[in-house]
Design an enzyme around this catalytic site. Sequence first.
Site, PDB file in Angstrom:
ATOM      1  N   SER A   1       0.815  -1.213   0.000  1.00 42.87           N
ATOM      2  CA  SER A   1       0.000   0.000   0.000  1.00 42.87           C
ATOM      3  C   SER A   1       0.855   1.273   0.000  1.00 42.87           C
ATOM      4  O   SER A   1       0.471   2.278  -0.603  1.00 42.87           O
ATOM      5  CB  SER A   1      -0.955  -0.010   1.195  1.00 42.87           C
ATOM      6  OG  SER A   1      -0.223  -0.180   2.393  1.00 42.87           O
TER       7      SER A   1
ATOM      8  N   ASP B   1      10.494   1.022  -1.984  1.00 43.11           N
ATOM      9  CA  ASP B   1       9.536  -0.013  -1.573  1.00 43.11           C
ATOM     10  C   ASP B   1       9.159   0.179  -0.103  1.00 43.11           C
ATOM     11  O   ASP B   1       9.874   0.860   0.646  1.00 43.11           O
ATOM     12  CB  ASP B   1      10.170  -1.407  -1.778  1.00 43.11           C
ATOM     13  CG  ASP B   1       9.128  -2.515  -1.871  1.00 43.11           C
ATOM     14  OD1 ASP B   1       7.923  -2.248  -1.656  1.00 43.11           O
ATOM     15  OD2 ASP B   1       9.515  -3.662  -2.160  1.00 43.11           O
ATOM     16  N   GLY B   2       8.068  -0.424   0.286  1.00 47.23           N
ATOM     17  CA  GLY B   2       7.630  -0.410   1.677  1.00 47.23           C
ATOM     18  C   GLY B   2       8.352  -1.492   2.478  1.00 47.23           C
ATOM     19  O   GLY B   2       9.206  -2.212   1.955  1.00 47.23           O
ATOM     20  N   ALA B   3       7.991  -1.600   3.748  1.00 44.81           N
ATOM     21  CA  ALA B   3       8.569  -2.643   4.606  1.00 44.81           C
ATOM     22  C   ALA B   3       7.557  -2.979   5.695  1.00 44.81           C
ATOM     23  O   ALA B   3       6.684  -2.178   6.018  1.00 44.81           O
ATOM     24  CB  ALA B   3       9.868  -2.169   5.230  1.00 44.81           C
TER      25      ALA B   3
ATOM     26  N   GLY C   1       7.701  -8.645   2.795  1.00 49.45           N
ATOM     27  CA  GLY C   1       7.046  -9.788   2.155  1.00 49.45           C
ATOM     28  C   GLY C   1       5.678 -10.156   2.679  1.00 49.45           C
ATOM     29  O   GLY C   1       5.100 -11.143   2.243  1.00 49.45           O
TER      30      GLY C   1
ATOM     31  N   GLY D   1       3.201  -8.749   1.887  1.00 47.87           N
ATOM     32  CA  GLY D   1       2.381  -8.643   0.678  1.00 47.87           C
ATOM     33  C   GLY D   1       2.658  -9.759  -0.318  1.00 47.87           C
ATOM     34  O   GLY D   1       2.076  -9.788  -1.404  1.00 47.87           O
TER      35      GLY D   1
ATOM     36  N   GLU E   1      10.979  -8.679  -4.925  1.00 50.64           N
ATOM     37  CA  GLU E   1      11.464  -7.462  -4.250  1.00 50.64           C
ATOM     38  C   GLU E   1      12.958  -7.594  -3.955  1.00 50.64           C
ATOM     39  O   GLU E   1      13.743  -6.670  -4.219  1.00 50.64           O
ATOM     40  CB  GLU E   1      10.691  -7.233  -2.945  1.00 50.64           C
ATOM     41  CG  GLU E   1       9.259  -6.797  -3.187  1.00 50.64           C
ATOM     42  CD  GLU E   1       8.413  -6.725  -1.917  1.00 50.64           C
ATOM     43  OE1 GLU E   1       7.431  -6.008  -1.937  1.00 50.64           O
ATOM     44  OE2 GLU E   1       8.729  -7.419  -0.935  1.00 50.64           O
TER      45      GLU E   1
ATOM     46  N   LYS F   1       5.904   0.706  11.671  1.00 52.06           N
ATOM     47  CA  LYS F   1       6.807  -0.360  11.189  1.00 52.06           C
ATOM     48  C   LYS F   1       8.118  -0.439  11.978  1.00 52.06           C
ATOM     49  O   LYS F   1       8.911  -1.354  11.759  1.00 52.06           O
ATOM     50  CB  LYS F   1       7.117  -0.146   9.701  1.00 52.06           C
ATOM     51  CG  LYS F   1       5.893  -0.018   8.811  1.00 52.06           C
ATOM     52  CD  LYS F   1       5.073  -1.276   8.808  1.00 52.06           C
ATOM     53  CE  LYS F   1       3.841  -1.228   7.950  1.00 52.06           C
ATOM     54  NZ  LYS F   1       4.044  -1.068   6.531  1.00 52.06           N
TER      55      LYS F   1
HETATM   56  O1  5RP Z   1       7.038  -6.369   1.421  1.00 47.98           O
HETATM   57  C1  5RP Z   1       5.998  -5.972   0.957  1.00 47.98           C
HETATM   58  C2  5RP Z   1       5.200  -6.729  -0.029  1.00 47.98           C
HETATM   59  O2  5RP Z   1       5.726  -8.001  -0.242  1.00 47.98           O
HETATM   60  C3  5RP Z   1       5.476  -4.638   1.362  1.00 47.98           C
HETATM   61  O3  5RP Z   1       6.401  -3.672   0.998  1.00 47.98           O
HETATM   62  C4  5RP Z   1       5.257  -4.639   2.835  1.00 47.98           C
HETATM   63  O4  5RP Z   1       4.361  -5.680   3.126  1.00 47.98           O
HETATM   64  C5  5RP Z   1       4.670  -3.303   3.317  1.00 47.98           C
HETATM   65  O5  5RP Z   1       3.399  -3.135   2.796  1.00 47.98           O
HETATM   66  P1  5RP Z   1       2.491  -1.905   3.189  1.00 47.98           P
HETATM   67  O6  5RP Z   1       3.136  -0.693   2.624  1.00 47.98           O
HETATM   68  O7  5RP Z   1       1.160  -2.210   2.558  1.00 47.98           O
HETATM   69  O8  5RP Z   1       2.395  -1.853   4.686  1.00 47.98           O
END
Ligand code: 5RP
Length: 279
Positions: A75, A130-132, A144, A146, A152, A170
């Site tokens: 997201s 990317d997110g984490a 991961g 997601g 990734e 996070k």
């Molecule tokens: O690793 C990921 C997907 O595999 C995402 O970056 C992680 O889950 C964070 O997601 P979000 O921004 O929705 O909290």
Amino acid sequence: MASLSFLSSLHHTPSSHLILRNPKAVKVRTFTVSFSSIRAQAVPALTQDDLKKLAADKAVDYVKSGMVLGLGTGSTAAFVVDKLGHLLKTGQLKDIIGIPTSKRTEEQAKSLNIPLTTLDDHPVLDLAIDGADEVDPDLNLVKGRGGALLREKMVEAASKSFVVVADETKLVTGLGGSKLAMPVEVVQFCWKFNLVRLQDLFKELGCEAKLRVDAAGKPYVTDNFNYIVDLYFETPIRDGVSAGKEIGKLEGVVEHGLFLDMATAVIIAGKSGVEVKTK
Ligand SMILES: O=C(CO)[C@H](O)[C@H](O)COP(=O)(O)O
């Protein structure tokens, strides 16, 4: 929302552009842009999505025309991709080419007319964003949840810089410390065998391993046609490097969600400001 764009402009400090030039320094450095200066303007309470968007907007400051970019999944990363689409459409960015880290992101990027390529054609990326799921004090990550960890990790490891975008929920003091999933991608063949081996590997940390299932209760299948075993820890992982090595020794394990020493910068948006942490 008008207040959000004002906040974004506050983050455009010249010092921010120095960050990516010093990725290998040992100490984690942090600078914060506080919201206190604008409190008098009665800013409405920021939602978690607002915070994700603030982090995403800040990360996009690092993108320059002509870059080969890793496009993250989740997201928060989706806000980055949206913004890139907007900047391309309005001509503020040119000649960007993206490598998506999942089929979901690929679809989103295509819908925004972001040109795409592959690691085969562009084995070195300028920047990945990317997110984490978790960020520890040394900028090590769990990723991961997601389901996109394999692509990734491949894309982000091939990138000269890797900027992480996240909201303050996070932050953890130790990986696994959120008590939420640390994903491991495994081949479908005899997945239970590997689930048991993974759980046993971390039994001293009170680890519980569960096969990830979809909304219908069927095993979740990744973009690479594998399954995911989610590990839940009672006690955080003390030594991420050893943990990663031990997991990697298990035949049939494809990849794990520990992203160690990979992030160049982490942008954390919280209720009191946007923090940029660098190594
Ligand atoms: O690793 C990921 C997907 O595999 C995402 O970056 C992680 O889950 C964070 O997601 P979000 O921004 O929705 O909290």
